[in-house]
Design an enzyme around this catalytic site. Structure first.
Site, short mmCIF file in Angstrom:
data_model
loop_
_atom_site.label_atom_id
_atom_site.label_comp_id
_atom_site.label_asym_id
_atom_site.label_seq_id
_atom_site.Cartn_x
_atom_site.Cartn_y
_atom_site.Cartn_z
N ARG A 1 0.84 -1.20 0.00
CA ARG A 1 0.00 0.00 0.00
C ARG A 1 0.88 1.24 0.00
O ARG A 1 1.95 1.26 0.61
CB ARG A 1 -0.91 0.02 1.24
N TYR B 1 -1.78 -3.54 -6.72
CA TYR B 1 -1.47 -4.24 -5.47
C TYR B 1 -2.64 -4.24 -4.47
O TYR B 1 -3.22 -3.20 -4.17
CB TYR B 1 -0.24 -3.62 -4.78
N GLY B 2 -2.91 -5.37 -3.88
CA GLY B 2 -3.82 -5.60 -2.74
C GLY B 2 -4.68 -4.42 -2.32
O GLY B 2 -5.63 -4.05 -3.00
N LYS C 1 -9.73 -2.66 2.04
CA LYS C 1 -9.47 -1.52 2.92
C LYS C 1 -10.27 -0.29 2.49
O LYS C 1 -10.76 0.48 3.32
CB LYS C 1 -7.97 -1.21 2.95
N HIS D 1 -10.29 -2.70 11.85
CA HIS D 1 -9.19 -3.51 11.31
C HIS D 1 -8.89 -4.63 12.31
O HIS D 1 -7.86 -4.60 12.99
CB HIS D 1 -7.97 -2.61 11.09
N SER E 1 -0.98 -3.56 10.36
CA SER E 1 -0.64 -4.44 9.24
C SER E 1 0.63 -5.23 9.54
O SER E 1 1.61 -4.68 10.05
CB SER E 1 -0.44 -3.61 7.98
N CYS F 1 1.21 -7.46 11.78
CA CYS F 1 1.52 -7.62 13.20
C CYS F 1 0.83 -8.83 13.81
O CYS F 1 0.73 -8.94 15.03
CB CYS F 1 1.17 -6.35 13.97
N LYS G 1 -2.46 -10.62 12.87
CA LYS G 1 -3.89 -10.95 12.93
C LYS G 1 -4.19 -12.32 12.31
O LYS G 1 -4.86 -13.15 12.92
CB LYS G 1 -4.74 -9.86 12.21
N THR G 2 -3.71 -12.55 11.08
CA THR G 2 -4.01 -13.82 10.42
C THR G 2 -3.51 -14.98 11.25
O THR G 2 -4.20 -15.98 11.45
CB THR G 2 -3.38 -13.85 9.01
N ASP H 1 -8.93 -10.07 9.22
CA ASP H 1 -8.42 -8.72 8.92
C ASP H 1 -9.42 -7.60 9.26
O ASP H 1 -9.01 -6.55 9.72
CB ASP H 1 -8.02 -8.61 7.44
N SER I 1 5.23 -10.18 0.47
CA SER I 1 4.58 -11.10 -0.47
C SER I 1 3.38 -11.74 0.22
O SER I 1 3.35 -11.87 1.45
CB SER I 1 5.58 -12.17 -0.94
N ARG I 2 2.39 -12.12 -0.57
CA ARG I 2 1.08 -12.48 0.01
C ARG I 2 0.50 -13.72 -0.65
O ARG I 2 0.89 -14.10 -1.75
CB ARG I 2 0.11 -11.32 -0.20
N ASN J 1 0.47 -18.15 22.01
CA ASN J 1 -0.35 -16.98 22.37
C ASN J 1 -1.70 -17.40 22.97
O ASN J 1 -2.36 -16.61 23.63
CB ASN J 1 -0.58 -16.09 21.13
P1 GTP Z 1 -2.01 -7.78 7.48
O1 GTP Z 1 -2.55 -8.80 6.54
O2 GTP Z 1 -0.96 -6.91 6.87
O3 GTP Z 1 -3.08 -6.96 8.13
O4 GTP Z 1 -1.16 -8.59 8.61
P2 GTP Z 1 -1.57 -9.45 9.89
O5 GTP Z 1 -1.84 -8.56 11.06
O6 GTP Z 1 -2.63 -10.43 9.55
O7 GTP Z 1 -0.21 -10.24 10.25
P3 GTP Z 1 0.21 -11.77 9.99
O8 GTP Z 1 -0.53 -12.72 10.89
O9 GTP Z 1 0.18 -12.06 8.55
O10 GTP Z 1 1.71 -11.75 10.50
C1 GTP Z 1 2.68 -10.89 9.95
C2 GTP Z 1 4.06 -11.40 10.26
O11 GTP Z 1 4.25 -11.51 11.68
C3 GTP Z 1 4.34 -12.78 9.69
O12 GTP Z 1 5.66 -12.80 9.20
C4 GTP Z 1 4.19 -13.70 10.87
O13 GTP Z 1 4.96 -14.87 10.74
C5 GTP Z 1 4.66 -12.81 12.04
N1 GTP Z 1 3.99 -13.17 13.32
C6 GTP Z 1 2.66 -13.42 13.51
N2 GTP Z 1 2.40 -13.77 14.79
C7 GTP Z 1 3.57 -13.72 15.45
C8 GTP Z 1 3.96 -13.98 16.82
O14 GTP Z 1 3.16 -14.32 17.69
N3 GTP Z 1 5.29 -13.81 17.12
C9 GTP Z 1 6.20 -13.44 16.17
N4 GTP Z 1 7.48 -13.30 16.55
N5 GTP Z 1 5.89 -13.19 14.87
C10 GTP Z 1 4.59 -13.34 14.51
C1 SPV Z 2 -2.76 -4.55 5.39
O1 SPV Z 2 -1.82 -3.90 4.91
O2 SPV Z 2 -3.29 -4.28 6.49
C2 SPV Z 2 -3.30 -5.71 4.62
C3 SPV Z 2 -2.88 -5.89 3.24
O3 SPV Z 2 -4.13 -6.44 5.15
S1 SPV Z 2 -3.71 -4.77 2.18
O4 SPV Z 2 -4.83 -5.49 1.55
O5 SPV Z 2 -2.79 -4.35 1.16
O6 SPV Z 2 -4.24 -3.66 2.93
MN MN Z 3 -4.65 -5.77 7.30
#
Ligand code: GTP
Ligand code: SPV
Ligand code: MN
Length: 584
Positions: free
Chosen positions: A70, A198-199, A207, A227, A249, A251, A253-254, A276, A366-367, A494
């Site tokens: 983004r 892009y996304g 978003k 979010h 983002s 951090c 969530k997934t 998300d 990358s996604r 967690n």
């Molecule tokens: P967006 O899709 O951008 O909104 O991201 P998100 O908040 O869904 O984050 P996601 O779960 O994809 O994690 C982002 C990165 O953080 C990845 O590289 C994960 O491997 C890493 N990560 C997730 N949970 C943890 C955790 O509990 N500890 C650590 N050290 N890294 C984590």
């Molecule tokens: C984020 O950046 O919080 C995402 C990916 O979930 S995007 O769809 O590009 O916003």
């Molecule tokens: Mn997000």
């Protein structure tokens, strides 16, 4: 195909005469339509087919190297009054914005097909769901929207029934950041985006609609667009509590939403509702109920592995679009973290033979795009038109120092301040420097469609509507020591923190009351079978008054920047904690 909705018909005609495509295609969402799109993209190189034996129906897309995240500096809220966008958003006067966009869009679809993509955000029969139509000249966007939303004929039906939809116009343009704009017109229920494939810049249901436009609507109508992930946690006794969590983002969530319980927590189960975005409505019972407006995941690939998230690895075994990951010469996807060492014959995300001197093999942002139903923990409640009742809301970010593993706010109002104060070290999800500490209130800094001060006011107003709202917590999985090592193992572990949170909500877990809220002692957490150093556990649950006095002073400066838009109640809450801290 066409529509009985006159406004939609007219808008499609207007867009076609501005952008002059060769063809117009109304998307039905059918299997055959998708097959044809995919075949065309394989032919012109937009997609690379992955090994059908290991990854059936899965494809790799490599974007333009300057179009991988983004672009917040090119994202605008265009309202008639500048104040309505507030100090945290880029603003442009609507007439000027339309002028610039028209210039970029004039003739931009010449030689291309214009796709009309009707979609619904939310379960198709939910009273809380909302229709939208994205017009795009990118078949990659169509293929992604098909996974990420309820797209096609049923969506068009719902739009025709409601008579309401959000308009989203997207064109790839020439993909140059110099001619890229992502514009929101909340007063017109309109999004226009040009110059990026892009996304978050291009999948306009996500978003742009489900957060920026929806947050504006939600304030008017008394609900919330956030979010946040939505997950169910089921205890061995069979009691399920649903939680929402807002993390910035990339951090976590997934990963949290589809957490795999540790071996030693026998009988605990996790159910993913969303990973998300959450739309939250007050139920007749006074509780807050959440629906997931999305139907798929657009998740971060790097860091996903059988060790960190075995469920995610299973989920990605088929029917997945990968974007900007690396691939082996036998066409299997790869990214940093998937295995310890990069495999031989690796091709990086720019299509070059992998050379560590060029940086990581997969782009850090990358996604994967995959249907939510591929998740082994997919909750059937995801399709519930009324959603799920929420027990607790979590805020969290990447804080390598000071901020404890978990603490509980003492009230909704305090929780709103905790959310407003949320801060995190920046990630690769947006272009710009990575690892810089920035405030990201409620993880909505890049996504709040109006004045952030008014948004906080809206949160406070929701708090006055009911006494059965979720309890609010703050979590931090990302504490590090001086050498950069994580002090907490994270991922599946967690769940130990979620267990404490749920038991706090049920009134049977202990903790220590500090000026920032209630923090557990290591003994208050379920640590059976946890591989962590007791000294690390002690450190991440410790309250540091000196550091927090400094943190609060910085927060005071930040809040003062909102001037008259800072709600008085939030200022009072700030004062309360500041004086408790000074006595600590
Ligand atoms: P967006 O899709 O951008 O909104 O991201 P998100 O908040 O869904 O984050 P996601 O779960 O994809 O994690 C982002 C990165 O953080 C990845 O590289 C994960 O491997 C890493 N990560 C997730 N949970 C943890 C955790 O509990 N500890 C650590 N050290 N890294 C984590
Ligand atoms: C984020 O950046 O919080 C995402 C990916 O979930 S995007 O769809 O590009 O916003
Ligand atoms: Mn997000």
């Amino acid at each position: 195909m066409t529509t009985t909705n006159a406004a939609l018909k007219q808008w499609v005609e207007e867009v076609a005469s501005l952008t002059t495509p060769d063809r117009i295609h109304w998307c039905s969402g059918s299997e055959q339509e998708n097959q044809e799109l995919v075949e065309n993209m394989l032919r012109d190189g937009t997609l690379i087919e992955l090994d059908p034996r290991t990854h059936p129906q899965s494809y790799l897309h490599l974007s333009h190297p300057t179009d991988v995240a983004r672009t917040e500096h090119l994202t605008f809220i265009c309202t008639s009054r500048k104040d309505d966008a507030g100090p945290t958003n880029n603003w442009m006067e609507p007439d000027e914005a339309h002028g610039r966009l028209d210039q970029l869009l004039r003739g931009s679809m010449k030689g291309r097909t214009m796709f009309v993509v009707p979609y619904v955000m939310g379960p198709i029969d939910s009273p809380y769901a909302q229709g939208g139509v994205e017009i795009t000249d990118s078949p990659y966007v169509v293929a992604n929207m098909r996974i990420m939303t309820r797209m096609g004929q049923p969506a068009l039906k719902r739009i025709e029934h409601d008579g309401y939809f959000v308009k989203g116009l997207h064109s790839l343009g020439d993909l140059s950041p110099e001619r890229r704009l992502i514009m929101h017109f909340p007063e017109e229920d309109l999004i226009e985006s040009v110059g990026s494939g892009y996304g978050g810049n291009a999948l306009l249901g996500k978003k742009c609609h489900a957060l920026r436009i929806a947050s504006w609507k939600a304030r008017e109508q008394g609900w919330m667009a956030e979010h946040m992930l939505i997950m169910g946690v089921e205890s061995p006794e069979g009691e399920t509590h649903y939680l929402c969590a807002a993390f910035p983002s990339a951090c976590g969530k997934t990963n949290l939403a589809m957490l795999v319980p540790p071996e030693s927590m026998k009988g605990w189960r996790v159910w993913t509702v969303g990973e998300d975005i959450a739309w939250l409505n007050l139920g007749h019972d006074g509780r807050l109920w959440a629906i997931n407006p999305e139907a798929g995941y657009f998740g971060v690939a790097p860091g996903t592995s059988p060790d960190t998230n075995s469920n995610a690895v299973k989920m990605l075994a088929r029917d997945t679009i990968f974007t900007n990951v690396a691939h082996t010469d036998d066409r299997r996807p790869w990214w940093e973290g998937l295995s310890k060492a990069p495999p031989r014959g690796l091709v990086d995300w720019q299509g070059r033979a992998y050379d560590p001197a060029n940086g990581p093999a997969a782009h850090p942002n990358s996604r994967f795009t995959v249907s939510a139903k591929r998740n082994p923990m997919y909750s059937p409640r995801t399709e519930d038109p009324l959603g799920v009742p929420i027990t607790a809301i979590l805020f969290g970010g990447r804080r390598s120092s000071l901020v404890p593993l978990v603490y509980q706010s003492v009230s909704w109002r305090h929780g709103v301040l905790v959310g407003a104060a949320l801060s995190s070290e920046t990630t690769a999800a947006a272009t710009g420097k990575v690892g810089v500490l920035r405030r990201d209130p409620m993880a909505m800094l890049p996504f709040c469609g109006y004045n952030m001060g008014e948004y906080w006011q809206h949160w406070l107003a929701m708090g006055n509507k009911s006494d059965k709202l979720p309890k609010i917590f703050h979590v931090n999985w990302f504490r590090r020591d001086a050498s950069g090592r994580f002090l907490w193992p994270g991922y599946g572990e967690n769940l130990r923190v979620l267990r404490w949170i749920i038991e706090r909500c049920r009134g049977n877990a202990r903790g220590v009351r500090t000026p920032i809220g209630t923090v557990p002692l290591p003994a208050d957490l379920d640590t059976l079978g946890l591989k962590a150093d007791p000294a690390d556990l002690h450190e991440i649950t410790r309250f540091h008054p000196e550091g927090w006095r400094e943190e609060m002073a910085q927060l005071g400066t930040y809040l003062a920047g909102f001037g008259p838009h800072l709600p008085a109640e939030l200022q009072e809450e700030y004062q309360r904690i500041a004086s408790e801290l000074n006595g600590a």
